[in-house]
Design an enzyme around this catalytic site. Structure first.
Site, PDB file in Angstrom:
ATOM      1  N   GLU A   1       0.878  -1.168   0.000  1.00  0.00           N
ATOM      2  CA  GLU A   1       0.000   0.000   0.000  1.00  0.00           C
ATOM      3  C   GLU A   1       0.910   1.209   0.000  1.00  0.00           C
ATOM      4  OE1 GLU A   1      -2.879   2.557   2.801  1.00  0.00           O
ATOM      5  OE2 GLU A   1      -3.071   0.391   3.045  1.00  0.00           O
TER       6      GLU A   1
ATOM      7  N   CYS B   1      -4.208   7.482   4.553  1.00  0.00           N
ATOM      8  CA  CYS B   1      -3.943   7.072   3.180  1.00  0.00           C
ATOM      9  C   CYS B   1      -5.140   7.353   2.286  1.00  0.00           C
ATOM     10  CB  CYS B   1      -3.565   5.597   3.129  1.00  0.00           C
ATOM     11  SG  CYS B   1      -4.700   4.533   4.034  1.00  0.00           S
TER      12      CYS B   1
END
Length: 533
Positions: free
Chosen positions: A260, A297
């Site tokens: 990620e 994020c």
């Protein structure tokens, strides 16, 4: 001088052997080092952890799912029983607020993840058994038979921690040992979690190498670790440069690595939505973008707006809200310098600074809430640079000339974790929505309507992933059981294998009671014995 904290290797808390250095955690609200030092491990610790985990992998592969489930549940109970110490530690190391963020939101989410993992371990449908009785071929998703390395990020000290987070849980449900690499931003919190996990480990019959903890090691050792022949897979959440370096090493060795990385999470606000509820949208956006000092994020870092007076009013209102809100604490000094570097790139390629743009003077690490804007035309000319992630309380407005340009902006987007479209509650924006949605849909993992992307629910239907460069592979998620478990499994097929030699998940009797696809039908039933005349 305080002593160096021990590592957890082979079931024992012990001093690091021949470390290459030490480091200290820092309180980001003051900029001062916290008590206690942590070892930067050298090859001896890293390779002992690999050897121990490799030995544990064979045992775990044949371990009862019930034992894994009990471990995860006991760990969850210990986390909740020790929440005061955990929240205090995480608050000091990250600057994140105790309430509601750490105590009432993230910690319960973490213990809930562990319990959901326990349920999945017992239920077993994550193995996805498929049986073709006519040809006597059977397959399922099995443990890797090798350790999983987990790199924890800095912005979620509980829910994504290398010990207790989603990757940790998924790897163990799949019955793989974990080598946990703490984030240097919150080593004390990770140590506390590992101490609780080690207590839970003592109460179940699992091997000593079920999980191990290293705080830090040199970059070259990280590359060796993810590409080592005895490693099964890696889960990484962090910066794009670090993730891509690890991916290159893992790829050369043929080792799976799930990344990620970065995401600007575009928001498209259509004309009808602005006309209908401008003030509410401004408040909703400002709340989302500044939540947690923008250090999510899924923070909305790019907003596409239609040109016109409504958009100008919206921009002015959001700028005023950003100026009114006191700057929050950043996770560390590197976050502040990273913001300055990102803003330098954005402004060098045509973005205009509207408010903020500088660090806050004084103790600790803070950054003024920042807004930028750029024309749609300029964005299309410099789309790659203008999608530079600014990890913090920052967002870029892209003002389109017309509907055609709005859709073209979507065509120029990189892969993202999320993307949202705000439209009129009636049908005023429907034609534009139908043109925009298919384009945006291919560039995001999770598509939202009339909702900010910041929250990530722990749901079986969640996709916390997306096309590159938001992650390394759009087909996987790091949040959402059972889907997240499949990253740490291997598909195994059994062709005409004798019944007594089959794994439990593929036996006729279905002792696991998992859902299985038998001759094209999903069922939990056993395979009926053939009838003889």
């Amino acid at each position: 001088m305080s002593s160096t904290r021990p590592v957890f290797i082979a079931g024992q808390w012990r001093e690091a052997r021949n470390p290459v250095g030490t480091f200290q955690a820092v309180d980001p609200s003051t900029g001062q080092a916290l008590e206690g030092s942590y070892p930067i491990s050298g090859k001896e610790d890293v390779y002992e952890a690999i050897t121990t985990a490799h030995q544990a992998a064979e045992v775990l592969s044949s371990t009862s799912p019930e034992q894994i489930a009990v471990f995860l549940e006991q760990f969850a109970e210990l986390i909740e029983a020790n929440r005061v110490a955990l929240v205090e530690s995480a608050h000091r190391e990250t600057g994140l607020p105790k309430e509601p963020r750490l105590n009432s939101t993230e910690l319960p989410r973490t213990s809930n993840q562990l319990r959901l993992g326990a349920q999945a371990a017992r239920e077993g449908s994550w193995t996805n058994p498929v049986i073709d009785t006519k040809r006597n071929i059977r397959s399922y998703h099995a443990p890797l038979g090798a350790p999983v390395v987990v790199f924890g990020p800095n912005n979620f000290p509980f829910a994504f921690n290398a010990v207790a987070g989603g990757d940790f849980t998924a790897a163990l449900v799949a019955r793989n040992p974990v080598i946990a690499k703490a984030n240097p931003g919150h080593p004390g919190t990770t140590r506390l979690l590992a101490e609780l996990a080690s207590q839970a480990l003592q109460s179940v019959s699992l091997p000593a190498g079920t999980f191990q903890l290293l705080y830090h090691f040199p970059n070259e050792l990280a590359l060796e670790l993810v590409s080592h022949p005895r490693i099964g897979a890696t889960g990484f959440t962090g910066s794009r440069p670090a993730g891509l370096a690890l991916k290159a090493a893992a790829d050369r060795a043929g080792k799976p690595i799930y990344l990620e990385l970065s995401s600007v999470n575009p928001i498209f606000i259509l004309p009808g939505a602005l006309e209908e509820r401008l003030e509410a949208l401004a408040n909703e956006f400002a709340t989302s973008c500044l939540m947690g000092t923008g250090q999510f994020c899924t923070n909305p870092g790019l907003v596409a707006l239609p040109g016109g007076t409504q958009s100008e009013t919206f921009v002015q209102r959001v700028a005023a809200l950003f100026q009114e809100k006191a700057p929050g604490v950043l996770l560390n000094e590197r976050t502040s310098t990273g913001l300055q570097e990102s803003l330098k790139t954005l402004t060098a390629h045509g973005a205009e600074l509207l408010t903020g743009g500088t660090p806050v003077e004084g103790q600790g690490f803070r950054f003024n809430n920042t807004l930028l804007r750029v024309s749609g035309e300029q964005f299309l000319h410099e789309s790659e640079a203008l999608q530079t992630e600014a990890f913090g309380p920052v967002s870029l407005f892209v003002v389109a000339e017309n509907e055609r340009q709005t859709v073209e902006i979507a065509h120029h987007l990189e892969g993202n974790l999320t993307g949202a479209i705000y439209s009129h509650t009636g049908s005023a924006d429907e034609t534009l929505y139908q043109s925009l949605e298919p384009v945006l849909r291919q560039r995001v993992g999770r598509l939202l309507n009339d909702k900010m992307p910041t929250g990530v629910e722990v749901s079986p239907a969640m996709q916390h992933g997306g096309p590159f460069p938001s992650t390394g592979h759009a087909g996987f998620t790091s949040v959402g059981i059972p889907a997240s478990i499949s990253r740490f499994t291997v598909l195994q097929s059994y062709d005409n294998v004798r019944p007594s030699r089959l794994p439990r998940e593929l036996q006729d009797e279905n002792p696991t009671h998992a859902w299985r696809l038998i001759d094209g039908t999903w069922t939990r039933d056993a395979i009926a014995a053939p009838q003889h005349a």
